[in-house]
Design a protein around this motif. Structure first.
Motif, PDB file in Angstrom:
ATOM      1  N   THR A 126      56.537   4.290 -14.751  1.00  0.00           N
ATOM      2  CA  THR A 126      55.588   3.172 -14.695  1.00  0.00           C
ATOM      3  C   THR A 126      55.168   2.904 -13.253  1.00  0.00           C
ATOM      4  O   THR A 126      53.986   2.678 -12.975  1.00  0.00           O
ATOM      5  N   VAL A 127      56.126   2.956 -12.329  1.00  0.00           N
ATOM      6  CA  VAL A 127      55.812   2.766 -10.911  1.00  0.00           C
ATOM      7  C   VAL A 127      54.903   3.893 -10.427  1.00  0.00           C
ATOM      8  O   VAL A 127      53.944   3.637  -9.685  1.00  0.00           O
ATOM      9  N   LEU A 128      55.159   5.112 -10.858  1.00  0.00           N
ATOM     10  CA  LEU A 128      54.284   6.236 -10.506  1.00  0.00           C
ATOM     11  C   LEU A 128      52.863   5.970 -10.988  1.00  0.00           C
ATOM     12  O   LEU A 128      51.894   6.158 -10.244  1.00  0.00           O
ATOM     13  N   GLN A 129      52.720   5.502 -12.216  1.00  0.00           N
ATOM     14  CA  GLN A 129      51.404   5.185 -12.757  1.00  0.00           C
ATOM     15  C   GLN A 129      50.731   4.072 -11.948  1.00  0.00           C
ATOM     16  O   GLN A 129      49.528   4.136 -11.666  1.00  0.00           O
ATOM     17  N   ALA A 130      51.510   3.078 -11.554  1.00  0.00           N
ATOM     18  CA  ALA A 130      50.961   1.972 -10.771  1.00  0.00           C
ATOM     19  C   ALA A 130      50.514   2.448  -9.392  1.00  0.00           C
ATOM     20  O   ALA A 130      49.428   2.090  -8.917  1.00  0.00           O
ATOM     21  N   LEU A 131      51.318   3.284  -8.756  1.00  0.00           N
ATOM     22  CA  LEU A 131      50.947   3.821  -7.440  1.00  0.00           C
ATOM     23  C   LEU A 131      49.721   4.728  -7.545  1.00  0.00           C
ATOM     24  O   LEU A 131      48.861   4.724  -6.665  1.00  0.00           O
ATOM     25  N   LEU A 142      50.150  -4.858 -10.400  1.00  0.00           N
ATOM     26  CA  LEU A 142      51.346  -5.423 -11.031  1.00  0.00           C
ATOM     27  C   LEU A 142      50.990  -6.065 -12.369  1.00  0.00           C
ATOM     28  O   LEU A 142      51.677  -5.873 -13.369  1.00  0.00           O
ATOM     29  N   LYS A 143      49.904  -6.812 -12.366  1.00  0.00           N
ATOM     30  CA  LYS A 143      49.487  -7.573 -13.553  1.00  0.00           C
ATOM     31  C   LYS A 143      49.077  -6.662 -14.714  1.00  0.00           C
ATOM     32  O   LYS A 143      49.400  -6.945 -15.868  1.00  0.00           O
ATOM     33  N   VAL A 144      48.370  -5.564 -14.425  1.00  0.00           N
ATOM     34  CA  VAL A 144      47.822  -4.745 -15.517  1.00  0.00           C
ATOM     35  C   VAL A 144      48.661  -3.523 -15.866  1.00  0.00           C
ATOM     36  O   VAL A 144      48.525  -2.988 -16.968  1.00  0.00           O
ATOM     37  N   ILE A 145      49.529  -3.074 -14.969  1.00  0.00           N
ATOM     38  CA  ILE A 145      50.295  -1.856 -15.273  1.00  0.00           C
ATOM     39  C   ILE A 145      51.788  -2.139 -15.401  1.00  0.00           C
ATOM     40  O   ILE A 145      52.411  -1.740 -16.386  1.00  0.00           O
ATOM     41  N   ILE A 146      52.362  -2.819 -14.435  1.00  0.00           N
ATOM     42  CA  ILE A 146      53.818  -2.976 -14.441  1.00  0.00           C
ATOM     43  C   ILE A 146      54.281  -4.088 -15.388  1.00  0.00           C
ATOM     44  O   ILE A 146      55.146  -3.868 -16.230  1.00  0.00           O
ATOM     45  N   LYS A 147      53.697  -5.256 -15.289  1.00  0.00           N
ATOM     46  CA  LYS A 147      54.180  -6.395 -16.082  1.00  0.00           C
ATOM     47  C   LYS A 147      54.013  -6.235 -17.595  1.00  0.00           C
ATOM     48  O   LYS A 147      54.921  -6.588 -18.334  1.00  0.00           O
TER      49      LYS A 147
END
Length: 153
Positions: A10-15, A29-34
């Motif tokens: 998930t962090v990879l996708q966010a980065l 953070l709002k749309v991918i991680i949370k």
């Protein structure tokens, strides 16, 4: 319960989203991680910390990567490989409770899943060289049970 590998993915996708879109870290953070982790406080906290620390220390981490990619520029790396290296180096430097062997293994498995067939060997080589350099510079500070990685002769 979400496993750490899923959190790292998930962090990879966010980065990746941040790298390509240049949206704010708050938006990412709002749309991918949370959305995927909101019901699991510990998982969300780890994901947010890993994401933000990787972003905050990107320049320092990229300098380490650049030292070990002989005759290449960091801009020429595949985006996924570069991001996997950033995450792993961030864990080496800023996550005292995660053993370096675990970080390397996770990075290799994620590279096998998300990148090219040669990526895991490439990532392994860069991480091994960077880890050796960071140990020699006394920059690896691991604490906790099972984190002593040197044998006593």
């Amino acid at each position: 319960m979400t496993h750490r590998r899923e959190i790292r993915e998930t962090v990879l996708q966010a980065l990746y989203a941040e790298e390509l879109s240049r949206d704010s870290w708050e938006h990412i953070l709002k749309v991918i991680i949370k959305p995927g982790l909101k019901s699991e406080k510990d998982a969300l906290k780890f994901a947010e910390n890993l994401f933000l620390r990787t972003l905050n220390h990107q320049e320092e981490i990229d300098e380490i990567i650049q030292k070990h990619i002989k005759n290449w520029k960091i801009e020429r790396l595949t985006t996924i490989d570069k991001l996997i290296l950033r995450i792993a180096l961030c864990e080496f430097l800023y996550f005292e409770q995660i053993p370096t062997k675990v970080t390397i293994n996770e990075a290799l498995e994620i590279a096998k899943k998300y990148s090219t067939s040669k990526s895991s060997n490439f990532v392994n080589g860069i991480l091994d060289a960077a880890l050796e350099e960071l140990r020699e510079a006394d920059r690896i500070n691991k604490k906790g049970r099972g984190l002593i990685e040197s044998s006593i002769n």
